[in-house]
Design a protein around this motif. Structure first.
Motif, PDB file in Angstrom:
ATOM      1  N   UNK A   1       0.846  -1.194   0.000  1.00 32.00           N
ATOM      2  CA  UNK A   1       0.000   0.000   0.000  1.00 32.00           C
ATOM      3  C   UNK A   1       0.890   1.255   0.000  1.00 32.00           C
ATOM      4  N   UNK A   2       0.527   2.234  -0.851  1.00 30.72           N
ATOM      5  CA  UNK A   2       1.326   3.451  -0.953  1.00 30.72           C
ATOM      6  C   UNK A   2       1.169   4.330   0.283  1.00 30.72           C
ATOM      7  N   UNK A   3       2.256   5.017   0.634  1.00 34.74           N
ATOM      8  CA  UNK A   3       2.226   5.986   1.722  1.00 34.74           C
ATOM      9  C   UNK A   3       1.419   7.208   1.276  1.00 34.74           C
ATOM     10  N   UNK A   4       0.715   7.814   2.221  1.00 40.24           N
ATOM     11  CA  UNK A   4      -0.171   8.931   1.893  1.00 40.24           C
ATOM     12  C   UNK A   4       0.501  10.269   2.200  1.00 40.24           C
ATOM     13  N   UNK A   5       0.474  11.149   1.193  1.00 42.21           N
ATOM     14  CA  UNK A   5       1.137  12.451   1.293  1.00 42.21           C
ATOM     15  C   UNK A   5       0.124  13.559   1.036  1.00 42.21           C
ATOM     16  N   UNK A   6       0.147  14.571   1.892  1.00 41.69           N
ATOM     17  CA  UNK A   6      -0.655  15.773   1.673  1.00 41.69           C
ATOM     18  C   UNK A   6       0.259  16.878   1.166  1.00 41.69           C
ATOM     19  N   UNK A   7      -0.118  17.488   0.056  1.00 44.58           N
ATOM     20  CA  UNK A   7       0.559  18.690  -0.452  1.00 44.58           C
ATOM     21  C   UNK A   7      -0.411  19.839  -0.255  1.00 44.58           C
ATOM     22  N   UNK A  19       5.868  12.658  -6.980  1.00 45.56           N
ATOM     23  CA  UNK A  19       5.387  12.031  -5.750  1.00 45.56           C
ATOM     24  C   UNK A  19       4.480  10.840  -6.036  1.00 45.56           C
ATOM     25  N   UNK A  20       3.666  10.967  -7.065  1.00 47.75           N
ATOM     26  CA  UNK A  20       2.694   9.913  -7.359  1.00 47.75           C
ATOM     27  C   UNK A  20       3.330   8.613  -7.866  1.00 47.75           C
ATOM     28  N   UNK A  21       4.601   8.664  -8.206  1.00 46.17           N
ATOM     29  CA  UNK A  21       5.284   7.438  -8.617  1.00 46.17           C
ATOM     30  C   UNK A  21       5.407   6.451  -7.451  1.00 46.17           C
ATOM     31  N   UNK A  22       5.482   6.992  -6.235  1.00 48.41           N
ATOM     32  CA  UNK A  22       5.670   6.122  -5.072  1.00 48.41           C
ATOM     33  C   UNK A  22       4.636   6.336  -3.972  1.00 48.41           C
ATOM     34  N   UNK A  23       3.870   7.419  -4.051  1.00 47.71           N
ATOM     35  CA  UNK A  23       2.967   7.772  -2.955  1.00 47.71           C
ATOM     36  C   UNK A  23       1.559   8.074  -3.463  1.00 47.71           C
ATOM     37  N   UNK A  24       0.614   8.020  -2.538  1.00 46.59           N
ATOM     38  CA  UNK A  24      -0.751   8.469  -2.815  1.00 46.59           C
ATOM     39  C   UNK A  24      -0.828   9.931  -2.377  1.00 46.59           C
ATOM     40  N   UNK A  25      -1.170  10.807  -3.299  1.00 47.14           N
ATOM     41  CA  UNK A  25      -1.074  12.245  -3.045  1.00 47.14           C
ATOM     42  C   UNK A  25      -2.459  12.891  -3.017  1.00 47.14           C
ATOM     43  N   UNK A 302      12.979  19.536  -4.337  1.00 45.48           N
ATOM     44  CA  UNK A 302      13.812  19.081  -3.225  1.00 45.48           C
ATOM     45  C   UNK A 302      12.942  18.669  -2.040  1.00 45.48           C
ATOM     46  N   UNK A 303      11.900  19.433  -1.771  1.00 40.53           N
ATOM     47  CA  UNK A 303      10.980  19.077  -0.684  1.00 40.53           C
ATOM     48  C   UNK A 303      10.310  17.732  -0.964  1.00 40.53           C
ATOM     49  N   UNK A 304       9.954  17.503  -2.232  1.00 41.40           N
ATOM     50  CA  UNK A 304       9.345  16.219  -2.606  1.00 41.40           C
ATOM     51  C   UNK A 304      10.348  15.075  -2.486  1.00 41.40           C
ATOM     52  N   UNK A 305      11.587  15.325  -2.880  1.00 41.27           N
ATOM     53  CA  UNK A 305      12.629  14.308  -2.725  1.00 41.27           C
ATOM     54  C   UNK A 305      12.839  13.959  -1.257  1.00 41.27           C
ATOM     55  N   UNK A 306      12.769  14.979  -0.401  1.00 38.15           N
ATOM     56  CA  UNK A 306      12.902  14.728   1.038  1.00 38.15           C
ATOM     57  C   UNK A 306      11.797  13.784   1.531  1.00 38.15           C
ATOM     58  N   UNK A 307      10.582  14.011   1.051  1.00 39.74           N
ATOM     59  CA  UNK A 307       9.455  13.160   1.441  1.00 39.74           C
ATOM     60  C   UNK A 307       9.693  11.718   0.996  1.00 39.74           C
ATOM     61  N   UNK A 308      10.032  11.530  -0.268  1.00 35.71           N
ATOM     62  CA  UNK A 308      10.212  10.178  -0.801  1.00 35.71           C
ATOM     63  C   UNK A 308      11.362   9.467  -0.096  1.00 35.71           C
ATOM     64  N   UNK A 309      12.485  10.150   0.077  1.00 39.04           N
ATOM     65  CA  UNK A 309      13.630   9.529   0.752  1.00 39.04           C
ATOM     66  C   UNK A 309      13.296   9.204   2.198  1.00 39.04           C
ATOM     67  N   UNK A 310      12.543  10.085   2.845  1.00 39.68           N
ATOM     68  CA  UNK A 310      12.169   9.841   4.233  1.00 39.68           C
ATOM     69  C   UNK A 310      11.234   8.660   4.383  1.00 39.68           C
ATOM     70  N   UNK A 311      10.226   8.578   3.518  1.00 42.76           N
ATOM     71  CA  UNK A 311       9.253   7.489   3.603  1.00 42.76           C
ATOM     72  C   UNK A 311       9.815   6.154   3.135  1.00 42.76           C
ATOM     73  N   UNK A 312      10.627   6.187   2.092  1.00 43.67           N
ATOM     74  CA  UNK A 312      11.138   4.948   1.519  1.00 43.67           C
ATOM     75  C   UNK A 312      12.356   4.409   2.261  1.00 43.67           C
TER      76      UNK A 312
END
Length: 329
Positions: A1-7, A19-25, A302-312
């Motif tokens: 299940x994909x991690x959920x992200x709020x923008x 973000x949508x490549x790895x997360x539910x946005x 960069x902020x989005x990369x931080x999210x993906x790296x943090x979650x993954x």
């Protein structure tokens, strides 16, 4: 299940696509009533990450987000984060440093030049038909920047980019005050470390570049203005509250300093009846330090990369609370 992200800030479509490549946005447009929006509150209760730059992330906010793993600011500043509370809950906090250094330094120099040479005032004089003879009078003269002394309070990444421009572009003498020595700036830009008092007393331009915290709020007040030269110009492009605004108004009204260039204010948007806006020797900008299309896109990505790296992987490269997180894990 994909991690959920709020923008919750408006971002370029490429950021959402990334973000949508790895997360539910889920995207929400920021406004002052966002925390009263039932749809946002429901999404927040299930979110693993939030990405934006305005929401105050404190204990009451975090109580609404029990699954949160990372908060990602689209900003180098993070005074909207209660870092202690965030860290105590084992949540990662990230920001977007470095990618905006040159752009903000450009803005600061624009402020310096505009204030020293009275650019907005002269533009209005021309538009209002006051330029009626070929040789202008001395009352319209400005002051030079080149070969003057620039004092930088907070010589981090942006401060260093400013020192570079001042040294190589304008042959300025650089003084700086910092929590620690910046030996690279000393070597590259001939910057001289000194006390706050020495900097204020000897600088023609005083540029404040510190983050807002309980230690820096109203860092520059009546005492500091009294130490500045009567010909000194204050430049602030960090956070409005690091300056005691009432003391600044008083210092300008009493001719303790020559003027000020401000990109930030204690209240934003600035109130239209703020006395600073009616002063010809104050140049006011609407917090545009990093506001170019190119740089804002870099910050968002960069902020989005931080999210993906943090979650993954749990290791975003721009982790603010790195040591504290390690202690809690």
């Amino acid at each position: 299940m994909k991690q959920k992200v709020i923008v919750y800030n408006k971002v370029d479509p490429t950021v959402i696509e990334y973000l949508e490549k790895t997360c539910e946005v889920q995207y929400f447009e920021y406004n002052d009533q966002l925390l009263n929006n039932p749809l946002f509150l429901k999404a927040l209760s299930e979110a693993h990450a939030i990405l934006g730059s305005r929401l105050k992330v404190d204990s009451s906010f975090l109580d609404l987000a029990p699954k949160l793993k990372i908060v990602s600011n689209i900003s180098v500043g993070y005074d909207n984060f209660d870092i202690v509370e965030i860290t105590n809950r084992g949540i990662m906090a990230t920001n977007t440093p470095t990618v905006l250094n040159d752009t903000v330094a450009d803005t600061i120099f624009a402020l310096m030049l505009a204030t020293a040479r009275r650019v907005p005032e002269m533009v209005q004089n021309v538009r209002n038909g006051k330029w009626i003879k070929s040789n202008i009078d001395e009352e319209w003269f400005g002051v030079d920047i080149h070969h003057k002394t620039l004092g930088i309070i907070g010589l981090g990444g942006i401060g260093s980019a400013l020192a570079k421009r001042a040294h190589f572009g304008f042959d300025m003498n650089i003084l700086y005050h910092n929590r620690s020595r910046n030996e690279e700036a000393e070597r590259l830009y001939n910057a001289s470390y000194c006390s706050m008092e020495e900097l204020l007393q000897n600088s023609d331009f005083v540029c404040v570049m510190v983050p807002l915290s309980k230690h820096t709020e109203k860092l520059i007040g009546r005492r500091e203005f009294s130490l500045m030269k009567n010909s000194g110009i204050l430049i602030n492009a960090s956070r409005g509250k690091v300056i005691d605004e009432e003391a600044l108004i008083e210092a300008i009204q009493q001719n303790e300093i020559l003027g000020a260039g401000l990109d930030v204010f204690s209240q934003e948007p600035v109130a239209t009846d703020n006395p600073l806006l009616s002063m010809d020797n104050v140049v006011a900008l609407p917090h545009i330090g990093s506001a170019t299309k190119e740089t804002r896109l870099k910050m968002q990505l960069l902020a989005a990369e931080n999210v993906v790296e943090g979650l993954m992987r749990g290791t975003p490269k721009n982790l603010i609370n790195h040591e504290l997180i390690l202690n809690n894990r």
